[in-house]
Scaffold this active site. Sequence first.
Site, short mmCIF file in Angstrom:
data_model
loop_
_atom_site.label_atom_id
_atom_site.label_comp_id
_atom_site.label_asym_id
_atom_site.label_seq_id
_atom_site.Cartn_x
_atom_site.Cartn_y
_atom_site.Cartn_z
N ASP A 111 0.86 -1.23 -0.11
CA ASP A 111 0.06 0.01 -0.03
C ASP A 111 0.95 1.28 -0.05
OD1 ASP A 111 -2.54 -1.34 0.32
OD2 ASP A 111 -2.11 -1.53 2.08
N ASP A 149 -13.78 -3.29 -2.10
CA ASP A 149 -13.88 -3.12 -0.51
C ASP A 149 -15.01 -3.44 0.12
OD1 ASP A 149 -11.09 -2.65 -0.84
OD2 ASP A 149 -11.50 -0.38 -1.19
#
Length: 253
Positions: free
Chosen positions: A11, A130
């Site tokens: 990330d 998500d």
Amino acid sequence: MLTKRIIPCLDIKDGRTVKGVNFVELRDAGDPVELGKIYADEGADELVFLDITATVEKRKTLVELVTKVAKTVNIPFTVGGGISTIDDVKALLNAGADKISINSAAVRNPSAINELAREFGSQCIVVAIDTKNIDGIDFVHTHGGRRPTLLKTQEWAAEVAERGAGEILLTSMDHDGVKNGFANGITSELSSILPIPVIASGGAGTMQHFQEVFTAGKADAALAASIFHFKEIPIPELKKYLDTQGVNIRMKS
């Protein structure tokens, strides 16, 4: 039986690898170029690189950084963050990415999945979802998990597959960074009904969690970040453990 994959996730924020809990409270986890090389050398099957604030800050993924990472790894490499057009994808594939991941752009314009799959082939297109459970129903969230939608996760996943995505990267926001195990329920549900592979993300804390997501969760691949970045679970040891548990895994030669 297809080999199950172990995928470290980088990330990225401001050119550095970061990791948080439930998508917030980010802390620095190192240089993505160095980490990518370590993981490739340790036997990771693939690498995912997500510029987690690209959509929020309305800027493009850092192509220069992608080029550097791609030069250091010899395993398939997926890049996501702020990608929405054919030109975006071309730039990243030219920079060395093998696949691209789209999330918010797919929700905003579902036909983008069809267009990108037609242009580059389904094998290149990963759709990231998500998901968060609200009152017993799984809903899709966008913009790095900041924005809830009215899309039900199961319905959206089915549509994504129908539109030509080659893979789904399913991240449970409820499990992200908590290290209590993957969301095996919804992962198993999607893996059972979809004709494309499901990558499980969010919740890895122990080697047993990986074994569970591959068996109970029926995942094709498992993605994790902090346990690899902070050396809590070395990839070679994880693969040896999974092999002893009867999980079909690719061992480093």
